[in-house]
Design an enzyme around this catalytic site. Structure first.
Site, PDB file in Angstrom:
ATOM      1  N   GLU A 117     -15.698 -14.248 -70.860  1.00 42.49           N
ATOM      2  CA  GLU A 117     -16.162 -13.387 -69.768  1.00 42.49           C
ATOM      3  C   GLU A 117     -16.528 -14.099 -68.383  1.00 42.49           C
ATOM      4  O   GLU A 117     -17.062 -15.285 -68.570  1.00 42.49           O
ATOM      5  CB  GLU A 117     -17.381 -12.902 -70.151  1.00 42.49           C
ATOM      6  CG  GLU A 117     -17.464 -11.951 -71.340  1.00 42.49           C
ATOM      7  CD  GLU A 117     -19.070 -11.746 -71.799  1.00 42.49           C
ATOM      8  OE1 GLU A 117     -19.825 -11.590 -71.025  1.00 42.49           O
ATOM      9  OE2 GLU A 117     -19.106 -11.734 -73.059  1.00 42.49           O
ATOM     10  N   LYS A 151     -18.188 -15.792 -65.589  1.00 46.37           N
ATOM     11  CA  LYS A 151     -19.747 -15.873 -65.278  1.00 46.37           C
ATOM     12  C   LYS A 151     -19.997 -15.511 -63.674  1.00 46.37           C
ATOM     13  O   LYS A 151     -19.594 -16.228 -62.958  1.00 46.37           O
ATOM     14  CB  LYS A 151     -19.876 -17.512 -65.499  1.00 46.37           C
ATOM     15  CG  LYS A 151     -21.343 -17.798 -65.416  1.00 46.37           C
ATOM     16  CD  LYS A 151     -21.804 -18.956 -66.234  1.00 46.37           C
ATOM     17  CE  LYS A 151     -23.279 -19.182 -66.320  1.00 46.37           C
ATOM     18  NZ  LYS A 151     -24.024 -18.778 -64.933  1.00 46.37           N
ATOM     19  N   ASP A 165     -21.872 -14.781 -60.337  1.00 46.86           N
ATOM     20  CA  ASP A 165     -23.064 -15.630 -59.779  1.00 46.86           C
ATOM     21  C   ASP A 165     -24.057 -14.799 -59.235  1.00 46.86           C
ATOM     22  O   ASP A 165     -23.990 -14.037 -58.109  1.00 46.86           O
ATOM     23  CB  ASP A 165     -22.457 -16.255 -58.451  1.00 46.86           C
ATOM     24  CG  ASP A 165     -23.190 -17.412 -57.880  1.00 46.86           C
ATOM     25  OD1 ASP A 165     -24.305 -17.575 -58.423  1.00 46.86           O
ATOM     26  OD2 ASP A 165     -22.998 -17.993 -56.619  1.00 46.86           O
ATOM     27  N   TYR A 179     -23.424  -8.285 -70.370  1.00 46.43           N
ATOM     28  CA  TYR A 179     -22.841  -9.001 -71.018  1.00 46.43           C
ATOM     29  C   TYR A 179     -23.348  -9.149 -72.449  1.00 46.43           C
ATOM     30  O   TYR A 179     -22.943  -9.999 -73.489  1.00 46.43           O
ATOM     31  CB  TYR A 179     -22.728 -10.432 -70.392  1.00 46.43           C
ATOM     32  CG  TYR A 179     -24.105 -11.194 -69.870  1.00 46.43           C
ATOM     33  CD1 TYR A 179     -24.855 -11.699 -70.665  1.00 46.43           C
ATOM     34  CD2 TYR A 179     -24.265 -11.429 -68.889  1.00 46.43           C
ATOM     35  CE1 TYR A 179     -26.096 -12.116 -70.265  1.00 46.43           C
ATOM     36  CE2 TYR A 179     -25.341 -12.041 -68.237  1.00 46.43           C
ATOM     37  CZ  TYR A 179     -26.221 -12.227 -69.112  1.00 46.43           C
ATOM     38  OH  TYR A 179     -27.476 -12.986 -68.610  1.00 46.43           O
ATOM     39  N   LYS A 216     -17.414 -24.336 -66.642  1.00 49.78           N
ATOM     40  CA  LYS A 216     -17.635 -24.384 -65.370  1.00 49.78           C
ATOM     41  C   LYS A 216     -16.170 -24.659 -64.272  1.00 49.78           C
ATOM     42  O   LYS A 216     -15.728 -25.357 -64.854  1.00 49.78           O
ATOM     43  CB  LYS A 216     -18.653 -24.883 -64.630  1.00 49.78           C
ATOM     44  CG  LYS A 216     -20.215 -24.720 -65.080  1.00 49.78           C
ATOM     45  CD  LYS A 216     -20.552 -23.296 -64.374  1.00 49.78           C
ATOM     46  CE  LYS A 216     -21.916 -23.006 -64.603  1.00 49.78           C
ATOM     47  NZ  LYS A 216     -23.031 -23.485 -63.657  1.00 49.78           N
ATOM     48  N   CYS A 219     -24.224 -22.348 -20.775  1.00 49.57           N
ATOM     49  CA  CYS A 219     -23.091 -22.075 -21.496  1.00 49.57           C
ATOM     50  C   CYS A 219     -22.066 -22.861 -21.276  1.00 49.57           C
ATOM     51  O   CYS A 219     -21.397 -23.204 -20.205  1.00 49.57           O
ATOM     52  CB  CYS A 219     -22.643 -20.540 -21.197  1.00 49.57           C
ATOM     53  SG  CYS A 219     -21.188 -19.914 -21.808  1.00 49.57           S
ATOM     54  N   CYS A 260     -19.141 -20.722 -19.423  1.00 52.60           N
ATOM     55  CA  CYS A 260     -19.109 -20.188 -18.066  1.00 52.60           C
ATOM     56  C   CYS A 260     -20.224 -20.706 -17.173  1.00 52.60           C
ATOM     57  O   CYS A 260     -20.536 -20.412 -16.210  1.00 52.60           O
ATOM     58  CB  CYS A 260     -19.457 -18.599 -17.996  1.00 52.60           C
ATOM     59  SG  CYS A 260     -21.245 -18.187 -18.730  1.00 52.60           S
ATOM     60  N   CYS A 292     -26.070 -16.857 -24.219  1.00 57.85           N
ATOM     61  CA  CYS A 292     -25.479 -17.139 -22.781  1.00 57.85           C
ATOM     62  C   CYS A 292     -25.656 -15.960 -22.004  1.00 57.85           C
ATOM     63  O   CYS A 292     -25.688 -14.598 -22.273  1.00 57.85           O
ATOM     64  CB  CYS A 292     -23.932 -17.302 -22.916  1.00 57.85           C
ATOM     65  SG  CYS A 292     -23.059 -16.815 -21.405  1.00 57.85           S
ATOM     66  N   CYS A 295     -19.035 -14.197 -18.380  1.00 56.21           N
ATOM     67  CA  CYS A 295     -18.657 -15.255 -19.268  1.00 56.21           C
ATOM     68  C   CYS A 295     -17.315 -14.957 -19.993  1.00 56.21           C
ATOM     69  O   CYS A 295     -17.063 -13.808 -20.529  1.00 56.21           O
ATOM     70  CB  CYS A 295     -19.719 -15.597 -20.344  1.00 56.21           C
ATOM     71  SG  CYS A 295     -19.221 -16.657 -21.579  1.00 56.21           S
TER      72      CYS A 295
HETATM   73  N1  5U1 Z   1     -20.935 -13.205 -68.770  1.00 53.48           N
HETATM   74  C1  5U1 Z   1     -21.891 -13.957 -69.431  1.00 53.48           C
HETATM   75  N2  5U1 Z   1     -22.956 -14.431 -68.526  1.00 53.48           N
HETATM   76  N3  5U1 Z   1     -23.839 -14.739 -69.257  1.00 53.48           N
HETATM   77  C2  5U1 Z   1     -24.911 -15.389 -69.025  1.00 53.48           C
HETATM   78  N4  5U1 Z   1     -22.202 -13.839 -70.461  1.00 53.48           N
HETATM   79  C3  5U1 Z   1     -23.452 -14.289 -70.720  1.00 53.48           C
HETATM   80  N5  5U1 Z   1     -24.111 -14.617 -71.587  1.00 53.48           N
HETATM   81  C4  5U1 Z   1     -25.526 -15.351 -71.538  1.00 53.48           C
HETATM   82  C5  5U1 Z   1     -25.787 -15.822 -70.046  1.00 53.48           C
HETATM   83  C6  5U1 Z   1     -27.038 -16.437 -69.929  1.00 53.48           C
HETATM   84  O1  5U1 Z   1     -26.187 -15.520 -72.430  1.00 53.48           O
HETATM   85  C7  5U1 Z   1     -25.652 -14.942 -73.924  1.00 53.48           C
HETATM   86  C8  5U1 Z   1     -24.769 -16.075 -74.352  1.00 53.48           C
HETATM   87  C9  5U1 Z   1     -27.043 -15.193 -74.412  1.00 53.48           C
END
Ligand code: 5U1
Length: 706
Positions: free
Chosen positions: A147, A149, A151, A259, A349, A443, A446, A461, A467
């Site tokens: 899957e 990850k 942000d 997830y 990562k 500026c 200008c 400005c 300008c």
């Molecule tokens: N995609 C994904 N992100 N993530 C973060 N899966 C996933 N699983 C996690 C975490 C912290 O924890 C489980 C493996 C328990």
């Protein structure tokens, strides 16, 4: 408008069925529905709306037009207003809470929310796979669920009897914070699960994140407003969920992706693989990541990592790696945990998107509204596949916060398509001779004075259209696709026209002559003719486009549309007071001030006059809500205090649909006042002026009578 809710001014381009704050409709039942029928109609409507929400937000496959969705929602709202006793927290009308919280309460996770071990390169990932086989004492090929990850911020959603009852942050994994009120505003999180075979208690875990488009739009606006932008999508998600007022969170473009499961209880049979669990979660109405796959063995897993890594920049959201999980739940059980992380999963990562380089100098760029942005000139450095030689430093406050000086070694971050950022300074490497960065007094383009309004981080400005930098940007905006849409008048040509002193003001565009264009470098006669034709064609426009084209600060296409729809006539927009503007959806304090100040400026009024004289025109008409046959046509209403059944915005929309004009202050012209709880001076004034006052109950009855 506060720092927090400024994003609401222009909702980003995230898709959305028409407003969920829809008002009463002309199709709404005007005769009261009997109570028994109302109850079953409410159930049916909720069911249908939830299905459409799921199709829209989770599956990305809408099956009805927005107008039809809106109609259903309005019908439900009307019925719920008639029968408030049937309103339940899982109703699709109840996503946004009305009252800010005093603080967040703690939540003890019934099962700890784990974190993940990381693999930073292929060797570490290989070692992980080897450890697995070693522990399992088996040479079999391991199947992995892979899957992306995201942000974002880890969140736990607790459903009881299929209803969302609590949402909590991960916190330290054992104790998190209750963010239910905010999470309820995230539209792809169902308030009620689909189907009927879900566990009686089900905890779904996943990530709340802000997709790239929303993140970038937010930051762009933050910079224009002089507000600190979010450093990354994770901060954006966390910052948005840590709002005490869920109405602010509701305006942030957040999404959720599941997830895993946490607590599961009740008599249900669950699949025996992780991927099977995800499919179940999806079946119950939540989103799982569409890139998720099951692969067999190390090589296939590495292959997946490389392929998704190559396409990560084209995804709509930021990902920083791939989570590989042993797919068999039985094997997961055998493998168990170490400290806070499972042995059966790893976050592999992507290579760093941060690099070190040196700050060689700082340029100050001038934008359309005169905003001066310091831009770092860097020793070119390769970051995530791209050579970076410039990065934004945002404003002088940011420079002070970073304590960055010319000559410093800095860390540069490049996240997806986001403009590279200077993240921090490596102080250990500061040379003895560095140069302090100061804001120029005039500026760089200008030479006009540079001013800094108190409370704003952005310096500007003061040159306005004098300008040339501002002029170029303003004209680019004026001619752009969403504004007057002058085909063929590209950025380069506009720059040439300004540099050749042919355009000082918008209206000069409409007086350009063929020979002036032909005289420009690389301009053939045929192209020049086409440009003139496109300029001529652009004279026939719409009021909304025209307002947008003027480039009023903070007035994007959504606000321009709202203004055009609300007033119908430019002169009315130009004369609008701040109080009146504040009554329009999406217009807050700062934007209202920008609009009033813009039209108060003689220079701007004269530009508009010149444009009209040059032949720029649009159709003007009474806005729909003011049509003469509407029942409240000609009536002026004011809303004050807190209403419990709807917010003021909704009440206003309902009155406007009935033809009333809703203003912000009570005067002799006011016909009636709607006074909710804690009504203050407006109520006193209305009483003094002997103006009719409706309390909430009377107001609801009044609406129902139409
Ligand atoms: N995609 C994904 N992100 N993530 C973060 N899966 C996933 N699983 C996690 C975490 C912290 O924890 C489980 C493996 C328990």
């Amino acid at each position: 408008m506060s720092q927090q809710d400024f994003f609401s001014q222009e909702s980003s381009s995230t898709k959305e069925p028409a407003s969920s704050e829809a008002s009463s409709s002309s199709n709404s039942p005007s005769i009261s529905v009997p109570v028994k029928e109302a109850s079953s109609q409410i159930d049916d409507l909720r069911h249908t709306i939830n299905l459409h929400n799921h199709r829209y937000y989770v599956l990305d496959e809408p099956s009805i037009p927005d107008a039809e969705y809106d109609r259903l929602l309005r019908e439900l709202q009307t019925l719920e207003q008639q029968y408030p006793e049937f309103i339940t927290p899982d109703s699709p009308t109840q996503r946004v809470g009305g009252t800010p919280l005093p603080g967040f309460t703690e939540v003890q996770h019934e099962r700890p929310m784990l974190s993940l071990d990381n693999a930073m390169n292929a060797e570490e990932f290989k070692a992980f796979e080897l450890r697995l086989r070693d522990r399992l004492k088996d040479d079999q090929t391991i199947e992995f669920a892979c899957e992306p990850k995201l942000d974002g911020l880890a969140i736990s959603l607790l459903y009881e009897q299929g209803k969302l009852v609590r949402a909590a942050t991960r916190g330290d994994g054992v104790t998190g914070e209750d963010v239910t009120q905010n999470v309820r505003t995230i539209k792809n999180i169902p308030l009620a699960l689909q189907g009927n075979d879900y566990p009686s208690r089900l905890e779904v875990r996943g990530e709340v994140y802000m997709p790239k488009a929303g993140f970038e739009a937010y930051n762009e606006r933050a910079l224009a407003e002089g507000i600190k932008p979010f450093a990354n999508p994770r901060n954006a998600a966390a910052g948005s969920l840590r709002q005490l007022d869920s109405r602010i969170t509701a305006k942030r473009p957040l999404e959720f992706c599941a997830y895993s499961m946490g607590v599961v209880s009740g008599d249900v049979e669950l699949p025996d693989t992780h991927f099977g669990l995800l499919e179940k979660i999806q079946y119950w109405g939540l989103r799982i990541n569409e890139e998720t796959r099951v692969v067999k063995g190390l090589d296939a897993a590495q292959d997946f990592f490389i392929k998704l890594g190559a396409k990560r920049h084209s995804l709509a959201y930021e990902i920083d790696g791939i989570v590989f999980k042993v797919n068999s739940l039985a094997l997961q059980e055998t493998l168990g945990f170490v400290a806070r992380a499972p042995r059966w999963a790893i976050a592999y990562k992507f290579p760093a998107v941060e690099e070190l380089t040196q700050l060689l100098g700082v340029d100050f760029q001038v934008g359309r509204t005169g905003a001066i942005t310091p831009v770092a000139r860097l020793k070119p450095v390769h970051v995530a596949g791209v050579t970076v030689s410039n990065a934004t430093l945002h404003n002088m406050d940011e420079i002070a916060r970073l304590d960055v000086r010319i000559g410093d070694t800095v860390i540069i971050r490049r996240a997806g398509d986001v403009i590279p950022q200077v993240v921090s300074v490596v102080l250990d490497r500061r040379p003895s001779e560095t140069i302090k960065i100061t804001l120029p007094e005039s500026c760089p383009v200008c030479n006009s004075h540079i001013e800094r309004v108190e409370g704003e981080a952005v310096a500007r400005c003061a040159g306005g259209l004098v300008c040339s930098a501002q002029r170029k940007e303003a004209i680019k905006h004026f001619a752009s696709r969403k504004a007057l849409d002058v085909e063929g008048l590209g950025d380069k040509l506009i720059e040439q026209l300004v540099e050749a002193d042919l355009i000082h003001s918008f209206d000069d565009l409409f007086h350009l002559q063929l020979d002036e264009l032909i005289a420009l470098e690389r301009m053939a006669e045929k192209s020049a003719q086409n440009v003139l034709k496109a300029i001529e064609k652009s004279k026939n426009t719409t009021l909304a486009r025209f307002i947008y084209a003027l480039g009023i600060r903070e007035v994007g296409t959504v606000t321009a549309n709202n203004l055009a729809n609300h007033y119908g006539f430019l002169d009315r927009v130009m004369q609008a007071t701040k109080d009146e503007l504040l009554e329009i959806s999406d217009i807050g304090d700062i934007v209202a001030s920008h609009i009033v100040n813009f039209f108060a400026e003689e220079h701007n009024r004269s530009v508009i006059e010149q444009l009209r004289k040059a032949g720029v025109h649009w159709v003007e008409s009474e806005p729909d809500n003011a049509k003469e046959d509407a029942p409240l046509h000609g009536q002026v209403a004011v809303i004050t205090g807190t209403l419990s059944q709807m917010n003021r915005e909704e009440a206003k929309a309902k009155l406007e649909l009935l033809g009333a004009k809703v203003t912000g202050s009570v005067s002799a012209k006011t016909d009636f006042l709607v006074a909710g709880e804690k009504a203050g001076s407006k109520l006193t004034k209305a009483q003094q002026l002997d103006i009719k006052v409706y309390d909430e109950a009377a107001f609801l009855a009044f609406l129902a009578s139409y």
